[in-house]
Write an enzyme that holds these catalytic residues in place. Structure first.
Site, PDB file in Angstrom:
ATOM      1  CG  ASN A   1      -1.974   1.120   1.451  1.00  0.00           C
ATOM      2  OD1 ASN A   1      -1.952   2.119   0.427  1.00  0.00           O
ATOM      3  ND2 ASN A   1      -2.643   1.298   2.391  1.00  0.00           N
TER       4      ASN A   1
ATOM      5  CB  CYS B   1      -2.736   5.084   3.064  1.00  0.00           C
ATOM      6  SG  CYS B   1      -4.081   5.914   4.208  1.00  0.00           S
TER       7      CYS B   1
HETATM    8  C1  LIG Z   1     -12.802   2.472   5.428  1.00  0.00           C
HETATM    9  C2  LIG Z   1     -11.928   2.204   4.497  1.00  0.00           C
HETATM   10  C3  LIG Z   1     -10.427   1.717   4.888  1.00  0.00           C
HETATM   11  C4  LIG Z   1      -9.634   1.295   3.864  1.00  0.00           C
HETATM   12  N1  LIG Z   1      -8.550   0.786   4.280  1.00  0.00           N
HETATM   13  C5  LIG Z   1      -7.387   0.636   3.377  1.00  0.00           C
HETATM   14  C6  LIG Z   1      -6.216   0.030   3.855  1.00  0.00           C
HETATM   15  O1  LIG Z   1      -5.956  -0.323   4.925  1.00  0.00           O
HETATM   16  N2  LIG Z   1      -5.327  -0.399   3.107  1.00  0.00           N
HETATM   17  C7  LIG Z   1      -5.402  -0.202   1.361  1.00  0.00           C
HETATM   18  O2  LIG Z   1      -4.569  -0.180   0.689  1.00  0.00           O
HETATM   19  N3  LIG Z   1      -6.790   0.583   1.051  1.00  0.00           N
HETATM   20  C8  LIG Z   1      -7.788   0.962   1.854  1.00  0.00           C
HETATM   21  N4  LIG Z   1      -8.986   1.282   1.593  1.00  0.00           N
HETATM   22  C9  LIG Z   1      -9.249   1.733   0.191  1.00  0.00           C
HETATM   23  C10 LIG Z   1      -9.952   0.551  -0.560  1.00  0.00           C
HETATM   24  O3  LIG Z   1      -9.012  -0.675  -0.528  1.00  0.00           O
HETATM   25  C11 LIG Z   1     -10.301   0.801  -2.091  1.00  0.00           C
HETATM   26  O4  LIG Z   1      -8.964   0.892  -2.940  1.00  0.00           O
HETATM   27  C12 LIG Z   1     -10.865   2.112  -2.209  1.00  0.00           C
HETATM   28  O5  LIG Z   1     -11.943   2.380  -1.194  1.00  0.00           O
HETATM   29  C13 LIG Z   1     -11.498   2.464  -3.590  1.00  0.00           C
HETATM   30  O6  LIG Z   1     -12.331   1.410  -3.710  1.00  0.00           O
HETATM   31  P1  LIG Z   1     -14.024   1.470  -3.369  1.00  0.00           P
HETATM   32  O7  LIG Z   1     -14.473   2.725  -4.095  1.00  0.00           O
HETATM   33  O8  LIG Z   1     -14.628   0.317  -3.940  1.00  0.00           O
HETATM   34  O9  LIG Z   1     -14.244   1.572  -1.918  1.00  0.00           O
HETATM   35  C14 LIG Z   1      -9.974   1.630   2.575  1.00  0.00           C
HETATM   36  C15 LIG Z   1     -11.269   2.124   2.165  1.00  0.00           C
HETATM   37  C16 LIG Z   1     -12.079   2.283   3.056  1.00  0.00           C
HETATM   38  C17 LIG Z   1     -13.301   3.231   2.560  1.00  0.00           C
END
Ligand SMILES: Cc1cc2nc3c(=O)[nH]c(=O)nc-3n(C[C@H](O)[C@H](O)[C@H](O)COP(=O)(O)O)c2cc1C
Length: 312
Positions: free
Chosen positions: A131, A134
Site C-alpha cells: 500500500n 494511503c
Molecule cells: C474504510 C476504508 C478503509 C480502507 N483501508 C485501506 C487499507 O487499509 N489499505 C488500502 O490499501 N486501502 C484501504 N482502503 C481503500 C480501498 O481498499 C479501495 O482502494 C478504495 O476504497 C476504493 O474502492 P471502493 O470505491 O470500492 O471503496 C480503505 C477504504 C475504506 C473505505
C-alpha cells in the site's frame, strides 16, 4: 439460461477462480465479514493494511458519507503484522479464503520489515499488496505513490527480501503520470498493480469551521471514484498491456465490474459496496455472470482490455 460462465482470471502466475476481490480495509480483518459473506466465492480477500508496528490510526470521526460515496480517515489503524499473522490470518484461512496480505509503513525500511515478517507465512498467501497510496495516515505524511522513485525504492526493498509471493503495488490516481509510476514499480519487482486507492479529499463542517473528520483530510471512495478508477486502469493498461491490474474504485454492480474489465483490469476490487451491503461481492459476482450470459460472453477473460476506440 444455463450456460456456464468461466470466471477464472490470472494475475501473473496467480490463477483466481473469480475476478471479484475484497479490497483492503473494507472486509474487516476477514473472518468477521466471512460470517455474512462466504469468501470462498471470491477471487481473494485483501487484508487491512498492516505495518510492522501497532498503529492507533486517526481520531474519530473516521468515516463520513458524502454525495456519491464516503470519505474515510481511518488512518491505517492496526495491531501490526505480527498480531495479524498470529491471530487474524489463521481465522481468515479457516474460512477457506485466498488471502492477499496488505502492508504499509512510514519508511522504505518499514515496508521491508513488514515483508520479512510475512516470509514465514507466505505459502498461505496468494499475493502481497504494497500500500503505497494511503492518503490519510496523518497530515503531511508521505504518499509514496506520488513519488515515482520512492515508490520504486519501496518495491525494490520488499522484492529484495525472502518474500517470494507475487507483489501488487497499490497506487493512487492523484498523480500527473500514472503509467510512469506503474512502469517503475513493475521494473522494481512488482508482479502487478492495484488501481486505485481512495482519492485525497476534505469534508468541512461549516458550523465548527473545522474539518468534519478527525484528521485534516481523508480519502474518497465509492461511486464517485469509479470514473477516475476506470481512467486510471485504462491509461495504465494502454501503456503497459501486460501488467495485471486489480481495478478498484466505485464498483457497486456487476455492470461496474464489466466496465473495469473492459478498461483493462484482470480482477476487480470491491470496497465501499461491502459497507453498504455486506454481501455485495456475491451480488456483484452474480450480476457479472448474468451480464456475461445475456451478452454471450463465455469467459470474463474475453472482456479484459476489450474497450473499443471511440466511434469515428
Ligand atoms: C474504510 C476504508 C478503509 C480502507 N483501508 C485501506 C487499507 O487499509 N489499505 C488500502 O490499501 N486501502 C484501504 N482502503 C481503500 C480501498 O481498499 C479501495 O482502494 C478504495 O476504497 C476504493 O474502492 P471502493 O470505491 O470500492 O471503496 C480503505 C477504504 C475504506 C473505505
Amino acid at each position: 439460461m444455463s450456460e456456464t460462465v468461466d470466471l477464472t482470471t490470472q494475475l501473473g502466475k496467480v490463477l483466481l477462480p473469480s475476478p471479484i476481490i475484497a479490497a483492503s480495509g473494507t472486509f474487516g480483518h476477514g473472518a468477521e465479514v466471512a460470517h455474512l459473506c462466504d469468501p470462498t466465492r471470491l477471487g481473494a480477500v485483501t487484508s487491512k493494511s498492516q505495518a510492522p508496528f501497532l498503529w492507533a490510526g486517526n481520531r474519530a470521526p473516521r468515516l463520513i458519507p458524502v454525495a456519491a460515496g464516503m470519505v474515510n480517515a481511518v488512518g491505517l489503524q492496526g495491531r501490526g503484522i505480527e498480531h495479524w499473522v498470529e491471530r487474524d490470518l489463521p481465522d481468515l484461512k479457516a474460512t477457506g479464503a485466498r488471502v492477499i496480505a496488505s502492508i504499509w509503513g512510514f519508511t522504505v525500511e518499514d515496508f521491508a520489515q513488514a515483508a520479512r515478517l510475512l516470509v514465514a507465512v507466505q505459502d498461505q498467501l496468494v499475493g502481497v499488496e504494497i500500500n503505497l497510496s494511503c492518503p490519510n495516515h496523518g497530515s503531511g505524511a508521505t504518499v509514496f505513490s506520488h513519488d515515482t522513485a520512492l515508490s520504486a525504492e519501496v518495491v525494490q526493498a520488499v522484492h529484495a527480501t525472502n518474500l517470494q509471493a507475487p507483489l501488487f503495488a497499490k497506487l493512487s490516481a492523484g498523480v500527473t503520470d500514472l503509467p510512469e509510476v506503474a512502469g517503475a514499480v513493475v521494473d522494481a519487482g512488482a508482479t502487478g498493480l492495484t488501481l486505485i486507492n481512495t482519492f485525497r479529499s476534505l469534508v468541512i463542517d461549516a458550523e465548527t469551521r473545522r474539518p468534519a473528520l478527525g484528521a485534516a483530510g481523508g480519502g474518497l471512495s465509492g461511486p464517485a471514484l469509479k470514473v477516475i478508477a476506470l481512467r486510471a486502469v485504462h491509461d495504465v493498461a494502454q501503456a503497459h498491456p501486460h501488467i495485471p491490474i486489480i481495478g478498484t474504485g466505485g464498483v457497486l454492480t456487476g455492470l461496474d465490474a464489466v466496465e473495469m474489465l473492459l478498461a483493462g483490469a484482470s480482477a476487480v476490487g470491491v470496497g465501499t459496496a461491502t459497507f453498504y451491503e455486506p454481501r455485495a461481492t456475491h451480488r456483484i459476482t452474480d450480476e457479472l455472470v448474468d451480464w456475461c450470459r445475456t451478452h454471450g460472453v463465455g469467459s470474463v477473460r474475453d472482456l479484459i482490455g476489450r474497450l473499443k476506440e471511440p466511434e469515428k
